[in-house]
Write a protein that holds these residues in place. Structure first.
Motif, PDB file in Angstrom:
ATOM      1  N   VAL A 156       0.839  -1.269   0.106  1.00 15.47           N
ATOM      2  CA  VAL A 156      -0.029   0.052  -0.138  1.00 15.47           C
ATOM      3  C   VAL A 156       0.945   1.172  -0.155  1.00 15.47           C
ATOM      4  CG1 VAL A 156      -1.771   1.097   1.149  1.00 15.47           C
ATOM      5  CG2 VAL A 156      -1.805  -1.258   1.220  1.00 15.47           C
ATOM      6  N   ALA A 157       0.489   2.064  -1.066  1.00 14.22           N
ATOM      7  CA  ALA A 157       1.341   3.259  -1.024  1.00 14.22           C
ATOM      8  C   ALA A 157       1.238   4.189   0.204  1.00 14.22           C
ATOM      9  CB  ALA A 157       1.135   4.000  -2.340  1.00 14.22           C
ATOM     10  N   PRO A 158       2.050   5.079   0.497  1.00 16.69           N
ATOM     11  CA  PRO A 158       1.843   5.822   1.761  1.00 16.69           C
ATOM     12  C   PRO A 158       1.239   6.984   1.490  1.00 16.69           C
ATOM     13  CG  PRO A 158       4.189   6.174   0.925  1.00 16.69           C
ATOM     14  CD  PRO A 158       3.646   4.966   0.318  1.00 16.69           C
ATOM     15  N   VAL A 159       0.998   7.515  -0.067  1.00 19.70           N
ATOM     16  CA  VAL A 159       0.227   8.819  -0.377  1.00 19.70           C
ATOM     17  C   VAL A 159      -0.453   8.365  -1.821  1.00 19.70           C
ATOM     18  CG1 VAL A 159       0.406  11.084  -0.943  1.00 19.70           C
ATOM     19  CG2 VAL A 159       1.924  10.396   0.729  1.00 19.70           C
ATOM     20  N   PHE A 160      -1.674   8.786  -1.926  1.00 18.44           N
ATOM     21  CA  PHE A 160      -2.378   8.597  -2.884  1.00 18.44           C
ATOM     22  C   PHE A 160      -2.667  10.075  -3.574  1.00 18.44           C
ATOM     23  CE2 PHE A 160      -4.254   4.678  -0.858  1.00 18.44           C
ATOM     24  CZ  PHE A 160      -3.498   3.967  -1.490  1.00 18.44           C
ATOM     25  N   VAL A 161      -2.339  10.220  -5.039  1.00 23.60           N
ATOM     26  CA  VAL A 161      -2.672  11.323  -5.609  1.00 23.60           C
ATOM     27  C   VAL A 161      -3.474  11.040  -6.778  1.00 23.60           C
ATOM     28  CG1 VAL A 161      -1.524  13.194  -6.875  1.00 23.60           C
ATOM     29  CG2 VAL A 161      -0.159  12.074  -5.015  1.00 23.60           C
ATOM     30  N   GLY A 162      -4.720  11.585  -6.735  1.00 25.75           N
ATOM     31  CA  GLY A 162      -5.884  11.248  -7.716  1.00 25.75           C
ATOM     32  C   GLY A 162      -5.719  12.449  -8.787  1.00 25.75           C
ATOM     33  N   MET A 163      -5.697  12.027 -10.026  1.00 23.93           N
ATOM     34  CA  MET A 163      -5.805  13.146 -11.155  1.00 23.93           C
ATOM     35  C   MET A 163      -7.094  12.808 -11.966  1.00 23.93           C
ATOM     36  SD  MET A 163      -1.942  13.725 -12.119  1.00 23.93           S
ATOM     37  CE  MET A 163      -2.029  15.538 -12.508  1.00 23.93           C
ATOM     38  N   TRP A 164      -7.833  13.604 -12.136  1.00 22.57           N
ATOM     39  CA  TRP A 164      -9.285  13.363 -12.992  1.00 22.57           C
ATOM     40  C   TRP A 164      -9.004  13.880 -14.288  1.00 22.57           C
ATOM     41  CZ3 TRP A 164      -9.053  13.959  -7.847  1.00 22.57           C
ATOM     42  CH2 TRP A 164     -10.082  13.329  -7.125  1.00 22.57           C
ATOM     43  N   GLY A 165      -9.212  12.789 -15.269  1.00 18.51           N
ATOM     44  CA  GLY A 165      -9.336  13.098 -16.734  1.00 18.51           C
ATOM     45  C   GLY A 165      -8.071  13.677 -17.189  1.00 18.51           C
ATOM     46  N   ALA A 166      -7.870  14.398 -18.160  1.00 14.79           N
ATOM     47  CA  ALA A 166      -6.960  14.806 -19.015  1.00 14.79           C
ATOM     48  C   ALA A 166      -6.855  16.349 -18.778  1.00 14.79           C
ATOM     49  CB  ALA A 166      -7.123  14.561 -20.591  1.00 14.79           C
ATOM     50  N   VAL A 167      -5.803  16.901 -19.057  1.00 16.38           N
ATOM     51  CA  VAL A 167      -5.347  18.172 -19.066  1.00 16.38           C
ATOM     52  C   VAL A 167      -6.394  18.975 -20.153  1.00 16.38           C
ATOM     53  CG1 VAL A 167      -3.849  20.132 -19.269  1.00 16.38           C
ATOM     54  CG2 VAL A 167      -3.014  17.976 -18.348  1.00 16.38           C
ATOM     55  N   ASP A 168      -7.190  19.966 -19.542  1.00 17.81           N
ATOM     56  CA  ASP A 168      -8.044  20.826 -20.269  1.00 17.81           C
ATOM     57  C   ASP A 168      -7.636  22.037 -20.797  1.00 17.81           C
ATOM     58  OD1 ASP A 168     -10.311  21.532 -21.702  1.00 17.81           O
ATOM     59  OD2 ASP A 168     -11.612  21.769 -20.066  1.00 17.81           O
ATOM     60  N   LEU A 169      -7.290  21.998 -21.908  1.00 18.07           N
ATOM     61  CA  LEU A 169      -6.379  23.224 -22.658  1.00 18.07           C
ATOM     62  C   LEU A 169      -7.553  24.085 -23.349  1.00 18.07           C
ATOM     63  CD1 LEU A 169      -3.607  23.934 -22.980  1.00 18.07           C
ATOM     64  CD2 LEU A 169      -3.401  22.900 -25.298  1.00 18.07           C
ATOM     65  N   ILE A 170      -7.402  25.266 -22.827  1.00 18.75           N
ATOM     66  CA  ILE A 170      -8.631  26.385 -22.890  1.00 18.75           C
ATOM     67  C   ILE A 170      -7.704  27.451 -23.658  1.00 18.75           C
ATOM     68  CG2 ILE A 170     -10.483  27.622 -22.252  1.00 18.75           C
ATOM     69  CD1 ILE A 170     -10.685  25.680 -19.997  1.00 18.75           C
ATOM     70  N   ARG A 171      -8.511  28.047 -24.837  1.00 16.53           N
ATOM     71  CA  ARG A 171      -7.735  29.292 -25.482  1.00 16.53           C
ATOM     72  C   ARG A 171      -8.655  30.672 -24.966  1.00 16.53           C
ATOM     73  NH1 ARG A 171      -9.309  31.580 -31.510  1.00 16.53           N
ATOM     74  NH2 ARG A 171      -7.541  33.438 -31.326  1.00 16.53           N
ATOM     75  N   ASP A 172      -7.743  31.642 -24.464  1.00 19.73           N
ATOM     76  CA  ASP A 172      -8.431  32.965 -24.043  1.00 19.73           C
ATOM     77  C   ASP A 172      -8.372  33.883 -25.570  1.00 19.73           C
ATOM     78  OD1 ASP A 172      -9.460  35.645 -23.290  1.00 19.73           O
ATOM     79  OD2 ASP A 172      -7.729  35.472 -21.657  1.00 19.73           O
ATOM     80  N   PRO A 173      -9.586  34.049 -26.098  1.00 21.26           N
ATOM     81  CA  PRO A 173      -9.229  34.802 -27.372  1.00 21.26           C
ATOM     82  C   PRO A 173      -9.243  36.214 -27.206  1.00 21.26           C
ATOM     83  CG  PRO A 173     -11.447  34.208 -27.252  1.00 21.26           C
ATOM     84  CD  PRO A 173     -10.727  33.587 -25.729  1.00 21.26           C
ATOM     85  N   PHE A 174      -9.343  36.744 -26.123  1.00 21.86           N
ATOM     86  CA  PHE A 174      -9.519  38.099 -25.906  1.00 21.86           C
ATOM     87  C   PHE A 174      -8.273  38.766 -25.113  1.00 21.86           C
ATOM     88  CE2 PHE A 174     -13.706  36.377 -25.241  1.00 21.86           C
ATOM     89  CZ  PHE A 174     -14.449  36.742 -26.540  1.00 21.86           C
ATOM     90  N   SER A 175      -7.568  38.306 -24.347  1.00 16.91           N
ATOM     91  CA  SER A 175      -6.646  39.041 -23.657  1.00 16.91           C
ATOM     92  C   SER A 175      -5.460  39.449 -24.816  1.00 16.91           C
ATOM     93  CB  SER A 175      -5.930  38.013 -22.696  1.00 16.91           C
ATOM     94  OG  SER A 175      -6.633  37.522 -21.749  1.00 16.91           O
ATOM     95  N   ASP A 176      -4.851  38.601 -25.423  1.00 14.44           N
ATOM     96  CA  ASP A 176      -3.613  39.158 -26.253  1.00 14.44           C
ATOM     97  C   ASP A 176      -4.351  39.278 -27.900  1.00 14.44           C
ATOM     98  OD1 ASP A 176      -2.029  39.047 -24.368  1.00 14.44           O
ATOM     99  OD2 ASP A 176      -1.673  36.773 -24.709  1.00 14.44           O
ATOM    100  N   ALA A 177      -5.628  39.479 -28.108  1.00  9.15           N
ATOM    101  CA  ALA A 177      -6.115  39.708 -29.446  1.00  9.15           C
ATOM    102  C   ALA A 177      -5.668  40.888 -30.033  1.00  9.15           C
ATOM    103  CB  ALA A 177      -7.570  39.906 -29.325  1.00  9.15           C
ATOM    104  N   ALA A 178      -4.938  41.918 -29.523  1.00  3.21           N
ATOM    105  CA  ALA A 178      -4.442  43.145 -29.974  1.00  3.21           C
ATOM    106  C   ALA A 178      -3.073  42.899 -30.795  1.00  3.21           C
ATOM    107  CB  ALA A 178      -4.563  44.477 -28.986  1.00  3.21           C
ATOM    108  N   SER A 179      -2.557  42.058 -30.257  1.00  2.00           N
ATOM    109  CA  SER A 179      -1.107  41.604 -30.750  1.00  2.00           C
ATOM    110  C   SER A 179      -1.240  40.355 -31.433  1.00  2.00           C
ATOM    111  CB  SER A 179      -0.209  41.420 -29.467  1.00  2.00           C
ATOM    112  OG  SER A 179      -0.500  40.392 -28.627  1.00  2.00           O
ATOM    113  N   GLY A 180      -2.130  39.739 -31.748  1.00  2.00           N
ATOM    114  CA  GLY A 180      -2.213  38.621 -32.519  1.00  2.00           C
ATOM    115  C   GLY A 180      -1.755  37.318 -31.707  1.00  2.00           C
ATOM    116  N   GLY A 181      -1.484  37.455 -30.618  1.00  2.41           N
ATOM    117  CA  GLY A 181      -0.922  36.454 -29.783  1.00  2.41           C
ATOM    118  C   GLY A 181      -1.908  35.326 -29.561  1.00  2.41           C
ATOM    119  N   LEU A 182      -1.446  34.330 -28.469  1.00  2.14           N
ATOM    120  CA  LEU A 182      -2.518  33.208 -28.125  1.00  2.14           C
ATOM    121  C   LEU A 182      -2.017  33.078 -26.507  1.00  2.14           C
ATOM    122  CD1 LEU A 182      -4.296  30.984 -28.634  1.00  2.14           C
ATOM    123  CD2 LEU A 182      -2.376  29.321 -29.385  1.00  2.14           C
TER     124      LEU A 182
END
Length: 420
Positions: free
Chosen positions: A367-393
């Motif tokens: 039995v491991a001393p510590v359990f680390v649970g991780m749910w699903g995959a990494v959710d990669l989300i785009r913010d279309p507004f913060s860097d829109a003026a410079s064309g960045g992502l």
């Protein structure tokens, strides 16, 4: 067709032919000679039939093992071909995903809901050969999805078990009853009364969200190519690994953080022993003896230690006063099952003389001393507004995790380990 089936059919034909020949009252010389040949072939086929069954049984076992692990290998092969640059293109320019990347994303979406593009955790590994401008890249090393996400992380070296959870909460029942044995007093005496078997549930709940934000300029998007993918993998991997190591051990349990092992020692039932003495093998040996006394470890090799780099520096200057002098750290490293050093997972030394904290763990009964649970995959989300003026992502990567300790007896915290 299987060899054993072919031989069995031939045996049936031989028996049928022999029954026809044996039924004749006066067989000719040719028929007698044919009976001898068929009888010899029948005996030879019996030996071949047994050998074919043995060989085919081994093949069946290997095929069964292959079927049991094929789905996992196929998923790993798909993730190995996952391309982060396709995800960046889809978020930034609306490009359609194709190939293995599209298959992985479709599979993850069918298993859970995501606001952005789901990215499997294994895809964050830094891959060999992807930044080579010429020549043949090295093959990618395929690893299990969660267990080896951060193979060099402190939590992994201290025996923490990473668990992939699809959805919902997961509970781990841990036995807490103290079953006792007793001798019968005399011939008609009775043994000890039965002790109820009790357990305590250690729950992992999706209540803590870890996020990483990345800002990618338009110039980087147009110039980088494969190098951009490698940089994104390295940055996200490094940032998540460092923060996970800190949270697993030093998480405050407030402001969205999980409750770390050291910070939540009282909650998890972890023993805290103030040593208030200079760092030495004797300091840690006492804790190892306590592990063995409560049957949490069988030998010193079952125990791992997490120390600050300052502890190593101090112990490397301390020699034992024996006929064969040896540095204190070398004595400790020879006896214990592993030593991890981190300036992220443990607080810096403070006070006069400077002292810090160390953590010891062991895996009792697998039995491991510590359990680390991780749910699903990494959710990669785009913010279309913060860097829109410079064309960045602007990208935000979100993952959900939680921590729990199965048995507090499998851990011990040493405070006041002096390094000066």
């Amino acid at each position: 067709m299987l060899t054993s089936v072919t031989i069995a059919r031939r045996q049936s034909e031989i028996r049928q032919r022999l029954s026809e020949l044996v039924g004749k009252d006066a067989p000719s010389e040719d028929e007698t000679r044919q009976m001898d040949q068929l009888d010899g072939e029948y005996r030879q086929n019996e030996t071949r039939y047994r050998a074919a069954l043995i060989a085919e049984d081994t093949e069946r076992r290997e095929a069964g093992a292959d079927l049991e692990t094929r789905s996992g290998r196929e998923w790993n092969d798909l993730v190995a071909g996952f391309q982060m640059r396709q995800v960046i293109g889809a978020l930034n320019e609306g490009r359609a995903l194709d190939g293995k990347t599209a298959e992985v994303v479709a599979e993850l979406r069918s298993a859970g809901g995501y606001r952005g593009v789901p990215v499997p955790l294994l895809a964050l590994e830094a891959r060999a050969g992807e930044t080579v401008s010429a020549g043949t890249p090295d093959p990618v090393q395929t690893r299990p999805i969660i267990d080896r996400l951060f193979p060099a992380s402190v939590a992994a070296r201290m025996g923490a078990q990473m668990i992939a959870i699809g959805s919902g909460a997961v509970e781990w029942p841990v036995a807490t009853s103290a079953v006792t044995a007793g001798w019968a007093d005399g011939e008609t005496g009775t043994v000890a009364d039965p002790t109820p078997y009790t357990t305590t549930d250690k729950a992992l709940k999706p209540e803590h969200n870890l996020g990483v934000q990345m800002r990618i300029t338009r110039k980087a998007l147009l110039q980088s190519g494969d190098a951009l993918e490698a940089a994104i993998r390295r940055d996200m991997n490094g940032a998540m690994a460092a923060e996970l190591d800190r949270a697993i051990f030093l998480g405050t349990g407030a402001a969205g953080q999980p409750l770390g092992v050291i910070t939540g020692a009282a909650t998890y039932g972890v023993t805290v022993t103030p040593v208030d003495a200079a760092a030495s093998w004797a300091t840690y040996r006492g804790a190892v003896v306590r592990f063995m006394a409560r049957n949490a470890a069988s030998t010193p090799a079952d125990v791992r230690a997490l120390i600050r780099p300052e502890v190593w520096d101090f112990m490397e200057d301390q020699l034992t006063a024996t006929a064969a002098p040896k540095f204190e750290f070398d004595r400790m490293a020879e006896k214990m099952g592993g030593i991890a050093m981190s300036s992220t997972a443990l607080e810096a030394p403070t006070g006069t003389p400077a002292a810090c904290t160390s953590l010891l763990t062991t895996s009792a009964g697998g039995v491991a001393p510590v359990f680390v649970g991780m749910w699903g995959a990494v959710d990669l989300i785009r913010d279309p507004f913060s860097d829109a003026a410079s064309g960045g992502l602007r990208l935000t990567a979100l993952t959900t995790m939680d921590i729990t300790v199965a048995r507090g007896a499998q851990l011990e915290i040493l405070t006041g380990v002096q390094v000066a």
